[in-house]
Write an enzyme that holds these catalytic residues in place. Structure first.
Site, mmCIF file in Angstrom:
data_model
loop_
_atom_site.group_PDB
_atom_site.id
_atom_site.type_symbol
_atom_site.label_atom_id
_atom_site.label_comp_id
_atom_site.label_asym_id
_atom_site.label_seq_id
_atom_site.Cartn_x
_atom_site.Cartn_y
_atom_site.Cartn_z
ATOM 1 C CB ALA A 167 -2.292 4.945 -5.553
ATOM 2 C CB VAL A 169 -0.927 0.027 1.238
ATOM 3 C CG1 VAL A 169 -1.820 1.265 1.210
ATOM 4 C CG2 VAL A 169 -1.766 -1.241 1.295
ATOM 5 C CB CYS A 170 1.063 4.224 0.365
ATOM 6 S SG CYS A 170 1.540 5.963 0.323
ATOM 7 C CB THR A 171 5.910 4.781 0.160
ATOM 8 O OG1 THR A 171 5.494 4.922 1.527
ATOM 9 C CG2 THR A 171 5.654 6.061 -0.593
ATOM 10 C CB THR A 180 4.207 3.741 -5.181
ATOM 11 O OG1 THR A 180 4.283 4.049 -3.781
ATOM 12 C CG2 THR A 180 5.001 4.776 -5.967
#
Length: 329
Positions: free
Chosen positions: A165, A112-114, A132
């Site tokens: 993202a 998730v995300c970074t 990302t």
């Protein structure tokens, strides 16, 4: 029903919503299957110690990562989920080493995300398409050219590896995985319980058309951008837009691309798809009516645009993502 273990990796500086959003989705499956919960959500830090999130909250893990390494008495989780946050910028080689050695043993690997940055450092995204948070896509692509980084979608699935993202996109990805595992009805039950819409497909852009490009510096071009957004069904040819900007078509096309980073035609395409998507989600207007309102002229032209942009036809998109408030009784 087989129970799947979802292991969420914790570390100092983790983004709390990257953890709790997907965790609420997976644990929410018990509302649809109270007698046999489909998922067991576990959290683990490297040494089993509490971690401090990027917002200052303290999370107490269930265990250490060593307890999920696949050794004697240490079962391998079905799903390993790696959240993001400011802590991914720290060079924690021990955490990366654990991911490199043990995350591939799981049947499903999620970031998730970074969190994608940690997977990239562990070499787990090599040769794969991934995404990302939009603010880190360029950095991820520059530091790891072996990864096909796509900055647009809210999540990307490449085999058993899925990346998403920023922040709330983790909820969308988790709902998609639940739908795959347990069916649409279960995913919809969870979405209703969490008061979110089960409607965002993975290839939906992280940003709206207006936010995905730069705002033009010159006032006439800014006015044209706003005009396109407010009149998707109008004459949005380069010639018509150039006349509105009081420029020649060739000069307008060059200036628009230079100041926004996108050609006028591509910007119009994005605005029209986005407007059509909202009408399909939020109104009961027919496909033919929507196609006219968005400037396509015919349902077939809108179908081609949807398949190209979203990978699905308008009717199927409406079936999957229409708001329950506008669906026929």
């Amino acid at each position: 029903m087989e129970q799947r273990t979802v292991l969420i990796v914790l570390f100092d500086g983790v983004q709390s919503l990257d953890v709790t959003g997907p965790a609420e989705v997976f644990t929410g499956a018990s509302h649809a299957h109270p007698d046999t919960p489909p998922y067991e959500v576990r959290t683990a830090s490297l040494d089993g110690a509490p971690v401090r999130t990027s917002s200052g909250l303290t999370l107490v893990p269930d265990s250490s990562l060593a307890e999920h390494s696949g050794g004697a008495g240490a079962p391998v989780p079905h799903t390993v989920l790696v959240p993001g946050g400011a802590g991914t910028r720290d060079e924690d080689e021990a955490l990366v080493a654990w991911l490199r050695a043990h995350a591939p043993l799981a049947e499903r690997l999620i970031s998730v995300c970074t969190g994608a940055v940690l997977l990239a450092r562990a070499g787990l995204l090599d040769g794969r398409r991934a995404t990302t948070h939009w603010a880190y896509c360029d950095t991820l692509a520059r530091n790891h050219p072996e990864i096909d980084v796509d900055p647009d979608p809210i999540y990307v699935r490449d085999g058993h590896v899925s990346t998403s993202a920023g922040v709330t996109a983790g909820i969308d990805l988790a709902l998609a995985l639940v739908e795959e595992d347990l069916g649409r009805d279960t995913a919809l039950t969870i979405a209703r319980y969490l008061v979110v819409f089960l409607r965002r497909p993975g290839n939906q852009a992280q940003f709206s058309a207006q936010l995905s490009v730069q705002t033009a510096r010159r006032e006439p071009l800014r006015e044209v951008q706003q005009w396109i957004t407010e009149h998707p069904g109008g004459d949005l040819s380069v010639e018509s837009l150039a006349e509105r900007a009081r420029l020649s078509p060739r000069h307008f096309a060059r200036a628009f691309h230079a100041e926004t980073g996108m050609t006028p035609g591509k910007y119009v395409d994005r605005v029209r798809v986005e407007h059509a998507r909202r009408l399909l989600e939020d109104t009961s207007d027919g496909v033919e009516e929507v196609s006219r309102a968005c400037g396509y002229g015919t349902p077939e032209a809108m179908r081609r645009a949807f398949v190209k942009a979203l990978g699905t036809a308008p009717a199927e998109y409406r079936r999957r993502f229409r708001s329950p408030l506008t669906a026929p009784a």
